[in-house]
Design a protein around this motif. Structure first.
Motif, mmCIF file in Angstrom:
data_model
loop_
_atom_site.group_PDB
_atom_site.id
_atom_site.type_symbol
_atom_site.label_atom_id
_atom_site.label_comp_id
_atom_site.label_asym_id
_atom_site.label_seq_id
_atom_site.Cartn_x
_atom_site.Cartn_y
_atom_site.Cartn_z
ATOM 1 N N ASN A 19 57.088 -70.850 -22.849
ATOM 2 C CA ASN A 19 56.308 -69.795 -23.751
ATOM 3 C C ASN A 19 57.354 -68.768 -24.551
ATOM 4 O O ASN A 19 56.897 -67.842 -25.547
ATOM 5 C CB ASN A 19 55.862 -68.642 -22.514
ATOM 6 C CG ASN A 19 54.704 -69.209 -21.790
ATOM 7 O OD1 ASN A 19 54.130 -69.905 -22.065
ATOM 8 N ND2 ASN A 19 54.468 -68.873 -20.587
ATOM 9 N N SER A 65 59.289 -67.801 -27.558
ATOM 10 C CA SER A 65 59.319 -68.105 -29.119
ATOM 11 C C SER A 65 60.747 -67.580 -29.827
ATOM 12 O O SER A 65 61.612 -67.013 -29.277
ATOM 13 C CB SER A 65 58.244 -67.061 -29.716
ATOM 14 O OG SER A 65 56.993 -67.585 -29.245
ATOM 15 N N THR A 88 66.549 -72.696 -32.635
ATOM 16 C CA THR A 88 66.029 -71.961 -33.410
ATOM 17 C C THR A 88 66.221 -72.144 -35.107
ATOM 18 O O THR A 88 65.812 -71.247 -35.616
ATOM 19 C CB THR A 88 66.152 -70.483 -32.923
ATOM 20 O OG1 THR A 88 67.697 -70.117 -32.931
ATOM 21 C CG2 THR A 88 65.803 -70.096 -31.382
ATOM 22 N N LYS A 139 63.320 -72.016 -38.032
ATOM 23 C CA LYS A 139 62.103 -71.752 -37.381
ATOM 24 C C LYS A 139 61.596 -70.510 -37.691
ATOM 25 O O LYS A 139 62.421 -69.550 -37.449
ATOM 26 C CB LYS A 139 62.002 -72.191 -35.938
ATOM 27 C CG LYS A 139 62.138 -73.669 -35.735
ATOM 28 C CD LYS A 139 62.181 -73.732 -34.112
ATOM 29 C CE LYS A 139 62.255 -75.205 -33.834
ATOM 30 N NZ LYS A 139 62.430 -75.451 -32.244
ATOM 31 N N ASN A 177 57.483 -66.702 -34.589
ATOM 32 C CA ASN A 177 56.554 -67.061 -33.533
ATOM 33 C C ASN A 177 56.403 -68.300 -32.943
ATOM 34 O O ASN A 177 55.751 -68.900 -32.294
ATOM 35 C CB ASN A 177 55.076 -66.434 -33.788
ATOM 36 C CG ASN A 177 54.658 -67.009 -35.251
ATOM 37 O OD1 ASN A 177 55.348 -67.757 -35.703
ATOM 38 N ND2 ASN A 177 53.515 -66.597 -35.544
ATOM 39 N N ALA A 178 57.215 -69.174 -33.692
ATOM 40 C CA ALA A 178 57.334 -70.552 -33.351
ATOM 41 C C ALA A 178 57.913 -70.764 -32.028
ATOM 42 O O ALA A 178 58.769 -70.036 -31.563
ATOM 43 C CB ALA A 178 58.107 -71.387 -34.369
ATOM 44 N N PRO A 179 57.577 -71.712 -31.209
ATOM 45 C CA PRO A 179 57.994 -72.110 -29.985
ATOM 46 C C PRO A 179 59.606 -72.461 -30.069
ATOM 47 O O PRO A 179 59.821 -73.406 -31.053
ATOM 48 C CB PRO A 179 57.277 -72.916 -29.177
ATOM 49 C CG PRO A 179 56.836 -73.839 -30.251
ATOM 50 C CD PRO A 179 56.354 -72.771 -31.465
ATOM 51 N N ARG A 227 53.640 -76.463 -27.731
ATOM 52 C CA ARG A 227 54.472 -75.655 -26.580
ATOM 53 C C ARG A 227 54.201 -76.679 -25.229
ATOM 54 O O ARG A 227 53.153 -77.195 -25.401
ATOM 55 C CB ARG A 227 53.744 -74.485 -26.323
ATOM 56 C CG ARG A 227 54.154 -73.504 -27.427
ATOM 57 C CD ARG A 227 53.695 -71.869 -26.866
ATOM 58 N NE ARG A 227 53.987 -70.946 -27.791
ATOM 59 C CZ ARG A 227 55.171 -70.212 -28.003
ATOM 60 N NH1 ARG A 227 56.184 -70.685 -27.327
ATOM 61 N NH2 ARG A 227 55.134 -69.664 -29.009
#
Length: 379
Positions: free
Chosen positions: A245, A247, A283, A286, A289-291, A300
């Motif tokens: 979950n 992000s 990360t 990215k 709000n991207a996983p 996800r």
């Protein structure tokens, strides 16, 4: 001409009517058969009390006359033995048990049982069932329904184990309430629940632990996407669903922290330097709000998507079949404790209580302390 209800053939020839056709079992005790216009007939028992008054007991649909006669005899014998003739429901039996706990065990035991019954019995179908008519199948259905709910929320096999363990405790409370009703002669028999067994081998967490070599073998056997999730679990000790979950916006590179949302609510965990480097890489390029961790298709993770690739990696790495995703969490927490991390800090990182840490991992802390004490030459 007298009618007979002893055989199915004779009962089929009877004219439908509301008033039962009666058959004498013994002095003062009768069994009756009510023939409907359509469908199965129903049975009823009748006995005469010492004061001359009649008592009746609905026996429901039964396959044969002998079954009805036996049920009528058991009912009459139970009344003669002092069992209450007034019907009591499962809910009422549970309420009776709660009062008993309050008087004999204390407020904590009473509150625990009452909480379980409010959630699972009082407003449920089983709560309305008469104790004398309670069937084993109804108890089993009630028990299975709890596992179906648990399965829908389970992230992996260990979550399901915990759901079964919880269901076992609920079953124990219910059977204790029903047994008290039997003891207090509020019902004649425990046939409806006596043989219902609890789930086996679910009382303890599977304590699979991966050594350094096993961890390397597993990570090497993982496909690229599941490798990232597995690595994140080893670096943080977090639950797989919490990491799934997370992000990009939840990772604070400057502070070296990661915000997680899980079954214990929101928490911010401190990351090691290795974890900071790992999440920085994950990360890169990215949006917020991207996983952070995603499947090869950019989606996800969830318990359905990670189960098969992780099992494939476990088999490829030739690890024990007991190794599941939660094994990585257990391994990480074990390493934290074994290497001297404070229980309070580990509990904050893992999103659990210090009591749970001490219960499952306290022996590692004691081993570490013992090694330090052994290094001191007192005598």
């Amino acid at each position: 001409m007298a009618t007979t209800i002893n055989s199915k053939t004779s009962r089929d020839k009877l004219a439908p009517r509301r008033e039962p056709y009666w058959s004498r079992i013994q002095a003062g005790l009768y069994v009756g058969y009510r023939k409907p216009t359509e469908g199965e007939g129903t049975w009823i028992a009748r006995r005469r009390n010492e004061d001359g008054k009649q008592q009746y007991r609905a026996l429901g649909t039964l396959a044969a006359y002998d079954d009805a006669a036996r049920a009528a005899s058991e009912w009459a014998n139970a009344i003669d033995a002092g069992v209450s003739s007034k019907g009591m429901t499962v809910k009422e039996a549970c309420e009776h048990y709660v009062k008993h706990l309050g008087l004999h065990k204390g407020a904590a035991s009473k509150a625990d049982a009452e909480g379980r019954f409010r959630r699972l019995v009082y407003d449920a179908k089983i709560g309305r069932v008469d104790l004398s008519k309670l069937r084993t199948s109804e108890i089993k259905t009630w028990l299975s329904a709890q596992i179906e709910i648990g399965e829908s929320d389970a992230e992996d096999e260990d979550d399901l184990r915990r759901a079964k363990d919880s269901a076992n405790r609920n079953l124990a409370s219910l059977k204790a309430a029903l047994n008290l009703a039997l003891h207090d002669r509020l019902v004649a028999t425990d046939a409806g629940w006596k043989t219902v067994a609890k789930f086996k081998d679910v009382g303890r967490r599977r304590q699979s632990f991966l050594s350094a070599d096993q961890r390397k073998a597993l990570i090497h056997a993982c496909a690229c996407d599941i490798k990232q999730l597995a690595t994140a679990m080893l670096l943080t000790g977090a639950r797989p669903g919490e990491l799934a979950n997370a992000s990009v916006g939840h990772f604070d590179r400057e502070q070296g922290t990661l915000s997680l949302e899980g079954k214990t609510g929101h928490r911010v965990i401190t990351l090691s330097s290795a974890a900071i480097a790992f999440f920085t890489e994950q990360t890169k390029n990215k949006i917020g709000n991207a996983p952070i961790l995603a499947t090869e298709f950019g989606q996800r993770w969830n318990k359905d998507s990670w189960k098969k690739p992780f099992r494939t990696a476990v088999l490829a790495a030739k690890l024990p079949s007991t190794v599941v995703m939660y094994t990585l969490r257990h391994t990480a927490i074990s390493e934290f404790i074994a290497n001297g991390a404070d229980s309070f800090i580990v509990a904050r990182l893992a999103g659990t209580s210090t009591a749970m840490i001490d219960k499952h991992y306290g022996h590692l802390r004691h081993d570490k302390t013992r090694a330090k004490l052994d290094a001191i030459a007192i005598l």
